[in-house]
Write a protein that holds these residues in place. Structure first.
Motif, PDB file in Angstrom:
ATOM      1  N   GLN A 228       8.676  -7.336   9.416  1.00  0.00           N
ATOM      2  CA  GLN A 228       7.630  -6.712  10.235  1.00  0.00           C
ATOM      3  C   GLN A 228       6.318  -6.506   9.494  1.00  0.00           C
ATOM      4  N   THR A 229       6.400  -6.341   8.181  1.00  0.00           N
ATOM      5  CA  THR A 229       5.207  -6.042   7.386  1.00  0.00           C
ATOM      6  C   THR A 229       4.213  -7.192   7.368  1.00  0.00           C
TER       7      THR A 229
ATOM      8  N   LYS B 211      -4.098  -5.237   5.524  1.00  0.00           N
ATOM      9  CA  LYS B 211      -4.144  -4.710   6.897  1.00  0.00           C
ATOM     10  C   LYS B 211      -3.645  -3.278   6.983  1.00  0.00           C
ATOM     11  N   MET B 212      -3.714  -2.743   8.168  1.00  0.00           N
ATOM     12  CA  MET B 212      -3.256  -1.375   8.409  1.00  0.00           C
ATOM     13  C   MET B 212      -2.768  -1.280   9.844  1.00  0.00           C
ATOM     14  N   ARG B 213      -1.688  -0.582  10.047  1.00  0.00           N
ATOM     15  CA  ARG B 213      -1.190  -0.282  11.394  1.00  0.00           C
ATOM     16  C   ARG B 213      -0.921   1.201  11.499  1.00  0.00           C
TER      17      ARG B 213
ATOM     18  N   CYS C 233      -2.194  -3.692  -3.151  1.00  0.00           N
ATOM     19  CA  CYS C 233      -3.656  -3.716  -2.994  1.00  0.00           C
ATOM     20  C   CYS C 233      -4.383  -3.800  -4.335  1.00  0.00           C
TER      21      CYS C 233
ATOM     22  N   TYR D 248       8.613  -5.150  16.777  1.00  0.00           N
ATOM     23  CA  TYR D 248       7.730  -4.848  15.652  1.00  0.00           C
ATOM     24  C   TYR D 248       7.662  -6.026  14.684  1.00  0.00           C
TER      25      TYR D 248
ATOM     26  N   PHE E 175      -9.469   3.233   5.566  1.00  0.00           N
ATOM     27  CA  PHE E 175      -9.053   1.889   5.961  1.00  0.00           C
ATOM     28  C   PHE E 175      -9.086   0.949   4.764  1.00  0.00           C
ATOM     29  N   PRO E 176      -8.198  -0.015   4.758  1.00  0.00           N
ATOM     30  CA  PRO E 176      -8.204  -0.951   3.637  1.00  0.00           C
ATOM     31  C   PRO E 176      -9.446  -1.837   3.684  1.00  0.00           C
TER      32      PRO E 176
ATOM     33  N   LYS F 154       2.725  -4.196  18.840  1.00  0.00           N
ATOM     34  CA  LYS F 154       2.513  -5.603  18.481  1.00  0.00           C
ATOM     35  C   LYS F 154       2.792  -6.559  19.624  1.00  0.00           C
TER      36      LYS F 154
ATOM     37  N   PRO G 294       1.341   2.159   3.994  1.00  0.00           N
ATOM     38  CA  PRO G 294       0.486   2.291   5.180  1.00  0.00           C
ATOM     39  C   PRO G 294      -0.441   1.096   5.399  1.00  0.00           C
ATOM     40  N   PHE G 295      -0.598   0.264   4.373  1.00  0.00           N
ATOM     41  CA  PHE G 295      -1.551  -0.849   4.435  1.00  0.00           C
ATOM     42  C   PHE G 295      -0.823  -2.196   4.454  1.00  0.00           C
ATOM     43  N   ASN G 296      -0.091  -2.437   5.521  1.00  0.00           N
ATOM     44  CA  ASN G 296       0.423  -3.774   5.789  1.00  0.00           C
ATOM     45  C   ASN G 296       0.494  -3.901   7.312  1.00  0.00           C
ATOM     46  N   SER G 297       1.200  -4.892   7.825  1.00  0.00           N
ATOM     47  CA  SER G 297       1.208  -5.057   9.285  1.00  0.00           C
ATOM     48  C   SER G 297       2.201  -4.139   9.994  1.00  0.00           C
ATOM     49  N   GLY G 298       2.672  -3.133   9.304  1.00  0.00           N
ATOM     50  CA  GLY G 298       3.490  -2.121   9.972  1.00  0.00           C
ATOM     51  C   GLY G 298       4.767  -1.811   9.221  1.00  0.00           C
TER      52      GLY G 298
END
Lengths: 513, 513
Positions: B223-224, B40-42, A158, B176, A29-30, B48, A357-361
């Motif tokens: 979306q990110t 973050k991570m999703r 990151c 999303y 996890f970040p 959402k 993989p490490f953003n809001s989707g």
């Protein structure tokens, strides 16, 4: 120590640092903040046009030990990496790290700069050609870092890959640094892989052969992130963009594999209205897309989107209405370049939007299915697309691990024998993509399904497709070709294979000479 | 202490902090890193879509004292601010700061939340209507922060306005979190003012009445950066977007001023191929654009771009080929909304790209000329667009100070008398835009030129335009209307007027009751 898929990785590696071992596709996890570059200021009278790369190097100034980044949208037609490194060499700069999203044969001059100490580090997602060979033989004293396409965007966002200066080959730019890839003689289409660099590098330099009137549009990278604009005679040869196979295979075995793969996707219930998929540019992957297209037409359904490196085949599906949208991080041929410049349903996306993989989707999370290649696959479904059967680096993840992790159904499509060697092994030489993210192996002699996907096993079996245990496929291959000898490598670690989350899934050792 | 234009500002202000005094339009330099939100991570299976705003509040969770941000693209038709604050009130949350890019009469319910302690802070670039009146009367115990449009983008990007949760009214969104402003029943066009919020807020919530198929395109906010998507019945009334004058004036005095302003621009040599300009939405500003258009046609030249809040008048110039591009941070009428959704030369830009002084270069830096309004102007050319002649807040900079700072030639177009009061004063009640960034005052009774622009004085005089000293214009006005009495204010500071670089150019004191 061994990571969670049993690969031997060191705790610490000189020139790389502490190793975070891979612990599972979604287990890391970040725990950081986003990279925060220094805030800048420009007065209205300030100009960005620089006379030459030398002037830019002196103005920044570029110093020994910095990290310079580049994108690979010209693939084997790129002219900017060699041009910038030649400038560094002329100015006597040493110890640079080159963060180039993928390395192609055209980048062979890099090796001279390594020998002269100008370049001492390499950070990339894929490599082939002389540089890859030389890396395998140990030309770098520091291990090369090999990432995934999404992992590179993650590392930049990151703060794990900090870029001092991003040199962005820009097919079109205006004098204030707005950039796109759709105009100019070297138009390459999407500039997706350059977008994280532009957002987070300390300095951004647009290198262009086509200066357009301000304000340039569309904008792939905005003026607010670009510090210098340098006009050169040519930034690359767009013919070099088309490298490798981007046509549907005509090989009957390849077509059989593709038909079976499409059958698996249908059996899984994914030939439905609004499906989404990604395909690689390889012949068997494109053939799978072809059969999926046929099935969609028969079923009277259309796909919501296709993702990926984009070929004329995808563009044709878009134009025929089989696809409603294309999300494009990279053009694989000139049809893709033309389409993204003219069709509003053909959308440019950044590497981060594609696969970080490490953003809001990211977009791979929304994929129904992806069909990918393999050099080797082991009986735990771990896939190698990094090294060849002789142990030489000849690729790398690119988006392989990213799409496999995101898609609901990940298929590996491959001939059971590659050359004369079985592709199913007890252990792959290099693990690129973890088996837990692979659902199906499709070969011309049968389909193997990951044991965690019992649901899929039932559906594919019910559809009458030739389902076999992966050990059975391995035995069949060995019956034909014999049991392959294990590849002998040297001890020295020449490359670290980072999974998309930044953990180490494997290392590559020097080839035995 | 006094700042560099002689305005009395405190060293420290309770509820605001230490005051950095204004020292000149380009004298304050950035010394910070960019805002770095938590990474973050999703996972692929994560969704959402949230059922309600309440669910989002609980999930984040929204706590007492947080800063919630909003955009003003619906202007007086916005429905989301009131909806979100009503949710906060229902959940018993207190002490919120509302960072709303502009406040309109529709936001009157905010006052009830202030009285109940739900909202205790306000951060905005412009306000009119009941909230502005109440601020002037001292309804907030903490001073309200008034910024410029570019300054707000700067404050967000530089970590000076940290946003806990951005609630983004989204005319169209997919499940999303991809968002745009060009589809749906409440299409508002550009979402430029929401883009910095989405990039840097800790949490981003898309509030939409129109859920579209994934992947939505075009994408204004990706979306990110979006964590939640909430579907509500209606996010606003697009009719409310058209508020205030967006038509060319028919008043003969206004037309005379506009003709003179266009004459000044011509005399300055700016009616040339590739010129660029910004105009406000006021009648005299639009009339100036009208005369510039006529001059361009006569001269056979076209403009490279026009910037600004965009009206049908600009769209018409684009369609007639007088403009090659429009860069649009905000639509002022529904023609602008339609155009940005269909014309690729009508380009959406973020508030940061428009006017943030602290990045690698914003669009206002590329403006040849801008024509702006004023409530008051002093003999040093400092302009007030924040308070009225009675001392009540009735506006704010918006993009006024930004465009004035960026453009090569900044004109203030205004009637010499506003109501029955001279607009030229010894001292403006509130300094919004510093005189050093203003080149010309154009009135129906003559043109005054900033003493630093001797070059311009010569050209405009040579063109036969009625150039006068600004003191002379002041005397003429006072001859007609008498010397106005100085406005008496209370002592308490109710608002801090930040210049675009974050320094304090002035303060607003409570109106005397």
């Amino acid at each position: 120590m061994k990571n969670s898929i049993g690969r031997q990785v060191p705790d610490y590696l000189e020139g790389y640092g502490a190793v975070r071992p891979f612990t599972g596709a979604f287990q890391t996890f970040p725990d950081m903040l986003r990279q925060a570059p220094t805030v800048k200021m420009r007065r209205p009278a300030d100009r960005k046009i620089a006379k030459s790369l030398e002037d830019v190097f002196r103005d920044i100034p570029v110093r020994d030990g910095m990290t310079l980044s580049f994108h690979h949208h010209f693939r084997n037609g790129d002219g900017v990496v060699n041009m910038v490194l030649a400038t560094a060499a002329r100015l006597g700069i040493k110890g640079l790290t080159v963060a180039l999203s993928s390395v192609f044969p055209v980048h062979a001059p890099l090796l001279e700069h390594v020998q002269n100490g100008v370049v001492t580090g390499l950070d990339t997602n894929y490599m082939s050609g002389p540089v890859a060979d030389a890396v395998s033989r140990g030309v770098f004293s520091r291990p090369v870092i090999m990432r995934t396409h999404g992992g590179r965007a993650r590392a930049i966002e990151c703060g794990q890959l900090t870029i001092d200066v991003a040199f962005i080959a820009a097919p079109a730019a205006d004098d204030y640094g707005n950039i796109n890839g759709v105009a100019g003689p070297a138009a390459c289409g999407s500039l997706g892989y350059a977008i994280p660099d532009a957002e987070y590098a300390d300095f951004v330099v647009a290198v262009t052969d086509t200066l357009c009137e301000y304000p340039l549009s569309p904008v792939s990278i905005p003026q607010t992130r670009v510090d210098y604009v340098v006009k050169v005679d040519a930034i690359g040869d767009p013919k070099g963009i088309v490298s490798g196979s981007t046509k549907v295979t005509k090989d009957p075995v390849g077509l059989k594999i593709a038909r079976t793969a499409a059958g698996v996707i249908k059996a899984a219930g994914l030939i439905k209205e609004g499906l989404s998929f990604q395909t690689g540019a390889g012949g068997a992957s494109l053939a799978t897309a072809h059969y999926i297209g046929q099935m969609m037409e028969q079923a009277g359904v259309t796909a919501s989107f296709a993702m990926g490196g984009i070929t004329s085949y995808m563009v044709d599906m878009l134009n025929r209405g089989l696809l409603r949208k294309i999300t494009d991080v990279q053009g694989f041929d000139l049809e893709a370049v033309r389409s993204i410049g003219t069709n509003p349903n053909h959308i440019e996306v950044s590497a981060g939007t594609y696969a970080n993989p490490f953003n809001s989707g990211c977009i791979v999370n929304k994929l129904d299915t992806v069909f990918l290649g393999a050099t080797e696959i082991d009986t735990d479904f771990n896939v190698n697309v990094t090294t060849s059967s002789s142990g030489m680096i000849m690729g790398g993840s690119g988006g392989h691990s990213d799409a496999a992790a995101g898609a609901k159904l990940t298929l590996i499509v491959a001939n059971l024998l590659r050359g004369r060697l079985p592709i199913v092994k007890d252990n792959v030489l290099t693990a690129t993509t973890p088996g837990e993210t692979v659902d199906v192996l499709v070969t011309e002699r049968g389909v193997a399904i990951h044991p965690s996907r019992r649901d899929l096993w039932e559906k594919v079996t019910a559809a009458g497709l030739p389902v076999k245990d992966i050990h059975e496929l391995k035995q069949e291959a060995e019956k034909i070709a014999g049991t392959p000898q294990a590849v002998k490598t040297g001890d020295r670690i020449v490359a670290v294979v980072e999974y998309r989350d930044g953990t180490v899934i494997d290392v590559v050792r020097q080839v035995a000479e």
